[in-house]
Design a protein around this motif. Structure first.
Motif, PDB file in Angstrom:
ATOM      1  N   ALA A 164     -23.702  18.901 -32.977  1.00 10.02           N
ATOM      2  CA  ALA A 164     -23.703  18.706 -33.995  1.00 10.02           C
ATOM      3  C   ALA A 164     -24.092  16.917 -34.493  1.00 10.02           C
ATOM      4  O   ALA A 164     -24.255  16.773 -35.209  1.00 10.02           O
ATOM      5  CB  ALA A 164     -22.267  19.240 -34.632  1.00 10.02           C
ATOM      6  N   GLU A 165     -23.367  16.593 -33.353  1.00 10.30           N
ATOM      7  CA  GLU A 165     -23.213  14.660 -33.035  1.00 10.30           C
ATOM      8  C   GLU A 165     -24.458  14.494 -33.436  1.00 10.30           C
ATOM      9  O   GLU A 165     -25.434  13.331 -33.536  1.00 10.30           O
ATOM     10  CB  GLU A 165     -22.393  14.830 -32.540  1.00 10.30           C
ATOM     11  CG  GLU A 165     -21.075  14.217 -32.621  1.00 10.30           C
ATOM     12  CD  GLU A 165     -20.586  13.921 -33.957  1.00 10.30           C
ATOM     13  OE1 GLU A 165     -20.671  12.654 -34.197  1.00 10.30           O
ATOM     14  OE2 GLU A 165     -20.120  14.251 -34.988  1.00 10.30           O
ATOM     15  N   LEU A 166     -25.300  15.254 -32.474  1.00  7.29           N
ATOM     16  CA  LEU A 166     -26.708  14.755 -31.711  1.00  7.29           C
ATOM     17  C   LEU A 166     -27.930  14.271 -33.124  1.00  7.29           C
ATOM     18  O   LEU A 166     -28.643  13.500 -33.483  1.00  7.29           O
ATOM     19  CB  LEU A 166     -27.454  15.389 -30.975  1.00  7.29           C
ATOM     20  CG  LEU A 166     -29.064  15.213 -30.647  1.00  7.29           C
ATOM     21  CD1 LEU A 166     -28.887  13.651 -30.040  1.00  7.29           C
ATOM     22  CD2 LEU A 166     -29.457  16.248 -29.294  1.00  7.29           C
ATOM     23  N   ALA A 167     -27.529  16.042 -34.216  1.00  4.83           N
ATOM     24  CA  ALA A 167     -28.445  16.443 -35.213  1.00  4.83           C
ATOM     25  C   ALA A 167     -27.928  15.401 -36.149  1.00  4.83           C
ATOM     26  O   ALA A 167     -28.609  14.976 -37.475  1.00  4.83           O
ATOM     27  CB  ALA A 167     -27.968  17.358 -35.435  1.00  4.83           C
ATOM     28  N   ARG A 168     -26.600  14.407 -36.668  1.00  4.59           N
ATOM     29  CA  ARG A 168     -26.495  14.196 -37.288  1.00  4.59           C
ATOM     30  C   ARG A 168     -26.664  12.773 -37.139  1.00  4.59           C
ATOM     31  O   ARG A 168     -27.499  11.488 -38.519  1.00  4.59           O
ATOM     32  CB  ARG A 168     -24.597  14.074 -37.659  1.00  4.59           C
ATOM     33  CG  ARG A 168     -24.358  13.274 -38.649  1.00  4.59           C
ATOM     34  CD  ARG A 168     -22.699  12.451 -38.037  1.00  4.59           C
ATOM     35  NE  ARG A 168     -22.381  11.616 -37.065  1.00  4.59           N
ATOM     36  CZ  ARG A 168     -22.834  10.150 -36.911  1.00  4.59           C
ATOM     37  NH1 ARG A 168     -23.088   9.829 -37.522  1.00  4.59           N
ATOM     38  NH2 ARG A 168     -22.654   9.746 -35.700  1.00  4.59           N
ATOM     39  N   ALA A 169     -26.648  12.329 -36.019  1.00  4.31           N
ATOM     40  CA  ALA A 169     -26.915  10.558 -35.540  1.00  4.31           C
ATOM     41  C   ALA A 169     -28.822  11.023 -35.502  1.00  4.31           C
ATOM     42  O   ALA A 169     -29.275   9.288 -35.995  1.00  4.31           O
ATOM     43  CB  ALA A 169     -26.519   9.621 -33.900  1.00  4.31           C
ATOM     44  N   MET A 170     -28.742  11.682 -35.629  1.00  6.18           N
ATOM     45  CA  MET A 170     -30.820  11.896 -35.921  1.00  6.18           C
ATOM     46  C   MET A 170     -31.394  11.436 -36.976  1.00  6.18           C
ATOM     47  O   MET A 170     -31.788  10.962 -37.268  1.00  6.18           O
ATOM     48  CB  MET A 170     -31.789  12.684 -34.777  1.00  6.18           C
ATOM     49  CG  MET A 170     -31.582  12.472 -33.269  1.00  6.18           C
ATOM     50  SD  MET A 170     -32.519  11.804 -32.587  1.00  6.18           S
ATOM     51  CE  MET A 170     -34.210  11.928 -33.518  1.00  6.18           C
ATOM     52  N   ARG A 171     -30.874  12.222 -37.957  1.00 11.05           N
ATOM     53  CA  ARG A 171     -30.875  11.809 -39.581  1.00 11.05           C
ATOM     54  C   ARG A 171     -30.710  10.635 -39.757  1.00 11.05           C
ATOM     55  O   ARG A 171     -31.316   9.749 -40.420  1.00 11.05           O
ATOM     56  CB  ARG A 171     -29.965  13.005 -40.348  1.00 11.05           C
ATOM     57  CG  ARG A 171     -30.644  12.796 -41.691  1.00 11.05           C
ATOM     58  CD  ARG A 171     -29.986  13.853 -42.073  1.00 11.05           C
ATOM     59  NE  ARG A 171     -30.059  14.101 -43.908  1.00 11.05           N
ATOM     60  CZ  ARG A 171     -29.213  15.202 -44.728  1.00 11.05           C
ATOM     61  NH1 ARG A 171     -28.643  15.375 -44.164  1.00 11.05           N
ATOM     62  NH2 ARG A 171     -29.317  14.565 -45.944  1.00 11.05           N
ATOM     63  N   LEU A 172     -29.908   9.991 -39.685  1.00  7.85           N
ATOM     64  CA  LEU A 172     -29.167   8.575 -39.730  1.00  7.85           C
ATOM     65  C   LEU A 172     -30.262   7.817 -39.655  1.00  7.85           C
ATOM     66  O   LEU A 172     -30.339   6.605 -39.943  1.00  7.85           O
ATOM     67  CB  LEU A 172     -27.657   8.525 -39.218  1.00  7.85           C
ATOM     68  CG  LEU A 172     -27.390   7.357 -39.573  1.00  7.85           C
ATOM     69  CD1 LEU A 172     -26.682   6.765 -41.046  1.00  7.85           C
ATOM     70  CD2 LEU A 172     -26.574   6.583 -38.216  1.00  7.85           C
ATOM     71  N   PHE A 173     -29.770   7.944 -37.821  1.00  4.45           N
ATOM     72  CA  PHE A 173     -31.525   6.414 -36.997  1.00  4.45           C
ATOM     73  C   PHE A 173     -32.877   7.131 -37.342  1.00  4.45           C
ATOM     74  O   PHE A 173     -33.227   6.007 -38.551  1.00  4.45           O
ATOM     75  CB  PHE A 173     -31.087   6.772 -36.176  1.00  4.45           C
ATOM     76  CG  PHE A 173     -29.773   5.959 -35.225  1.00  4.45           C
ATOM     77  CD1 PHE A 173     -29.703   4.634 -35.955  1.00  4.45           C
ATOM     78  CD2 PHE A 173     -28.646   7.141 -34.963  1.00  4.45           C
ATOM     79  CE1 PHE A 173     -28.325   3.836 -35.080  1.00  4.45           C
ATOM     80  CE2 PHE A 173     -27.436   6.351 -34.371  1.00  4.45           C
ATOM     81  CZ  PHE A 173     -27.898   4.748 -34.844  1.00  4.45           C
ATOM     82  N   ALA A 174     -33.423   8.189 -37.536  1.00  5.45           N
ATOM     83  CA  ALA A 174     -34.535   8.526 -37.852  1.00  5.45           C
ATOM     84  C   ALA A 174     -35.093   8.107 -39.858  1.00  5.45           C
ATOM     85  O   ALA A 174     -35.942   7.036 -40.556  1.00  5.45           O
ATOM     86  CB  ALA A 174     -34.689   9.571 -37.657  1.00  5.45           C
ATOM     87  N   THR A 175     -33.594   8.356 -40.279  1.00  6.11           N
ATOM     88  CA  THR A 175     -34.010   7.558 -41.655  1.00  6.11           C
ATOM     89  C   THR A 175     -34.368   5.900 -42.030  1.00  6.11           C
ATOM     90  O   THR A 175     -35.106   5.805 -42.263  1.00  6.11           O
ATOM     91  CB  THR A 175     -32.525   7.698 -42.215  1.00  6.11           C
ATOM     92  OG1 THR A 175     -33.483   9.699 -42.557  1.00  6.11           O
ATOM     93  CG2 THR A 175     -33.276   7.229 -43.835  1.00  6.11           C
TER      94      THR A 175
END
Length: 324
Positions: A237-248
């Motif tokens: 869950a945290e990796l998905a959140r971080a990937m969305r944040l940093f990928a954006t």
């Protein structure tokens, strides 16, 4: 030997099996020297003395197999002695061994697979690469199979599939292995913190006795089964959140005419070794740890800035100053 009927089938009454120390070593896989060392340390009961010979039985063989199993699971001889003494005192060992098996069991539903050398070479460029093979074995991505040079065990087919996809996208094998080493350090830090957290808040009450009682160990094993998936679910869950944040942010950075400036006050995560975290927590307490680490880092930067200024005062330098 067991008594037999006229038809050749063994009767219900059998004589106890007896071993010389050499026979016990052969059946257990231990050496004669190891068996004697276990006796001297109190891990193995003394044999029965018959004249000038020592006689061992099935209880000795079972104990040697217990010791070997616990050693394979990473226990020290000192901790094994505590467990076995608890067993001999009648406190029971079934729950403890159940807890050991639960913790030592697989933490994923993924099953190991095999891959031939031909398939492996075809997946990664079509040419044999011995250096890459050695690197993969060192990392545990591949394991050698005894007496088989043309096939490897793959503990995590998913991990190998990711490497194959990255390689197919143009990432060199050396970069993939380097990234995996870096990622493994971060993941091991997360695993260590999760275990410290659950031990403090969940498992401490089960492990206050050394070794734990049979009942406490059985309850702890049940709790391990219950909490086992939580670490992976949380990380997912945290990796998905971080990937969305940093990928954006990453996409915005590369699409904008000018890269957005990095604000000095913006906080950035920094991974620290688990041992360092524990030492700082013992020193200043968990609630003061972030401020202590920040202050220590700032002081180090200031010290290096002063060193740079005084090392060659006649030569002007551009030095990044820490904002006050």
């Amino acid at each position: 030997m067991a008594e037999q009927t006229a038809q050749g089938a063994p009767t219900a009454q059998t004589s106890p099996v007896e071993y010389r120390i050499e026979d016990l070593a052969h059946h257990s896989g231990a050496t004669v020297r190891t068996i004697r060392a276990y006796q001297d340390r109190g891990l193995l009961p003394r044999p029965e003395r018959r004249g000038r010979s020592n006689v061992y039985g099935d209880t000795h063989l079972a104990r040697l197999r217990q010791i070997a199993d616990l050693l394979d699971r990473g226990y020290t001889l000192a901790s094994i002695k505590e467990l076995l003494e608890a067993w001999d005192a009648g406190r029971g060992l079934g729950g403890v061994l159940g807890l050991v098996a639960e913790v030592d069991g697989p933490w994923t539903d993924e099953e190991a697979d095999r891959i031939s050398r031909v398939e492996l070479d075809a997946t990664f460029g079509g040419k044999p690469d011995e250096d890459a093979i050695r690197e993969a074995i060192e990392l545990g991505v591949l394991e050698r199979i005894p007496d088989r040079d043309d096939e490897f065990l793959v503990p995590s087919p998913q991990e190998l599939a990711v490497a194959a996809e990255l390689y197919g996208a143009g990432v060199p094998l050396t970069a993939i292995s380097g990234h995996l080493r870096e990622l493994r350090v971060q993941v091991e830090h997360i695993a260590s913190r999760f275990l410290e957290f659950t031990t403090e808040h969940v498992f401490a009450r089960y492990l206050e006795h050394r070794p734990p009682t049979d009942a406490d160990a059985a309850e702890a094993a049940a709790m391990v089964r219950r909490l086992r998936p939580l670490a992976q679910q949380t990380v997912d869950a945290e990796l998905a959140r971080a990937m969305r944040l940093f990928a954006t942010r990453h996409l915005q950075h590369h699409l904008s005419p000018e890269p957005p400036p990095v604000r000095d006050e913006e906080a950035r995560p920094v991974a620290l070794p688990a041992g360092t975290i524990r030492a700082v927590q013992r020193l200043v307490g968990a609630e003061n740890m972030p401020a202590f680490v920040a202050a220590a880092a700032e002081r180090e930067v200031q010290t290096r800035t002063l060193d740079a200024l005084t090392s060659n005062p006649s030569e002007p330098r551009e030095i990044d100053q820490v904002p006050r």
